[in-house]
Design a protein around this motif. Structure first.
Motif, PDB file in Angstrom:
ATOM      1  N   ALA A 189      29.311 112.505 -27.990  1.00  0.00           N
ATOM      2  CA  ALA A 189      30.060 111.355 -27.486  1.00  0.00           C
ATOM      3  C   ALA A 189      29.121 110.164 -27.344  1.00  0.00           C
ATOM      4  CB  ALA A 189      30.691 111.684 -26.137  1.00  0.00           C
ATOM      5  N   PRO A 190      29.686 108.955 -27.419  1.00  0.00           N
ATOM      6  CA  PRO A 190      28.864 107.769 -27.173  1.00  0.00           C
ATOM      7  C   PRO A 190      28.241 107.822 -25.771  1.00  0.00           C
ATOM      8  CG  PRO A 190      30.989 107.162 -28.107  1.00  0.00           C
ATOM      9  CD  PRO A 190      31.065 108.622 -27.767  1.00  0.00           C
ATOM     10  N   ALA A 191      27.130 107.154 -25.615  1.00  0.00           N
ATOM     11  CA  ALA A 191      26.426 107.138 -24.334  1.00  0.00           C
ATOM     12  C   ALA A 191      27.372 106.760 -23.196  1.00  0.00           C
ATOM     13  CB  ALA A 191      25.260 106.161 -24.384  1.00  0.00           C
ATOM     14  N   GLY A 192      27.284 107.502 -22.113  1.00  0.00           N
ATOM     15  CA  GLY A 192      28.083 107.212 -20.934  1.00  0.00           C
ATOM     16  C   GLY A 192      29.453 107.864 -20.929  1.00  0.00           C
ATOM     17  N   GLN A 193      29.859 108.473 -22.039  1.00  0.00           N
ATOM     18  CA  GLN A 193      31.156 109.148 -22.100  1.00  0.00           C
ATOM     19  C   GLN A 193      30.937 110.653 -22.009  1.00  0.00           C
ATOM     20  OE1 GLN A 193      33.692 108.112 -25.345  1.00  0.00           O
ATOM     21  NE2 GLN A 193      33.392 105.929 -25.104  1.00  0.00           N
ATOM     22  N   PRO A 194      31.901 111.364 -21.415  1.00  0.00           N
ATOM     23  CA  PRO A 194      31.762 112.817 -21.366  1.00  0.00           C
ATOM     24  C   PRO A 194      31.940 113.429 -22.753  1.00  0.00           C
ATOM     25  CG  PRO A 194      33.899 112.166 -20.521  1.00  0.00           C
ATOM     26  CD  PRO A 194      33.128 110.903 -20.777  1.00  0.00           C
ATOM     27  N   THR A 195      31.282 114.544 -22.973  1.00  0.00           N
ATOM     28  CA  THR A 195      31.471 115.267 -24.221  1.00  0.00           C
ATOM     29  C   THR A 195      32.707 116.155 -24.102  1.00  0.00           C
ATOM     30  OG1 THR A 195      30.096 117.111 -23.508  1.00  0.00           O
ATOM     31  CG2 THR A 195      28.996 115.324 -24.709  1.00  0.00           C
TER      32      THR A 195
END
Length: 132
Positions: A48-54
């Motif tokens: 996931a993009p930085a700062g978003q949960p996987t």
């Protein structure tokens, strides 16, 4: 003190493999499957993009028996009806169609393992509705 979301986890029971379900969701949301993951793994992550949960797909021994208590609501970057067609073509099944004649509403799907999620209107469709 607070906590942050790290993963949103999907259970996968036979015959659904975590890797296969991760590939489905990768095609839906456009996040890549962890390059170290392999078919047969018990846990598979979508990057996931930085700062978003996987999104984490984990093998479990028991099958799903009831409606999900938590689900994802997706806002596409294209018109909702086009996204409904695209996601259906990827293998999702429509469970309930809540679209309204005025353009509001959503469509409820299940992924190949039976997990529910919804497709809502796009941001552009919402903006048009707010101006009317």
């Amino acid at each position: 003190m607070t906590s942050l979301f790290r993963h949103i986890t999907f259970d996968c029971a036979e015959p659904h493999e975590p890797y296969e379900l991760a590939e489905f969701w990768s095609r839906v949301i456009g996040h890549p499957v962890d390059p170290q993951a392999e078919p047969g793994d018990d846990e598979v992550v979508l990057e996931a993009p930085a700062g978003q949960p996987t999104l984490l797909f984990m093998r479990v021994p028991e099958a799903k028996t009831l409606k999900n208590r938590v689900h994802l609501d997706l806002q596409p970057d294209q018109p909702r009806d086009e996204e409904v067609q695209r996601v259906s073509a990827l293998g999702a099944a429509i469970v309930d169609d809540r679209r309204q004649p005025n353009g509001s509403g959503w469509v409820v799907f299940t992924d190949p393992a039976g997990n529910e999620f919804c497709i809502e209107r796009s941001a552009a469709e919402r903006a048009v509705a707010e101006r009317e």
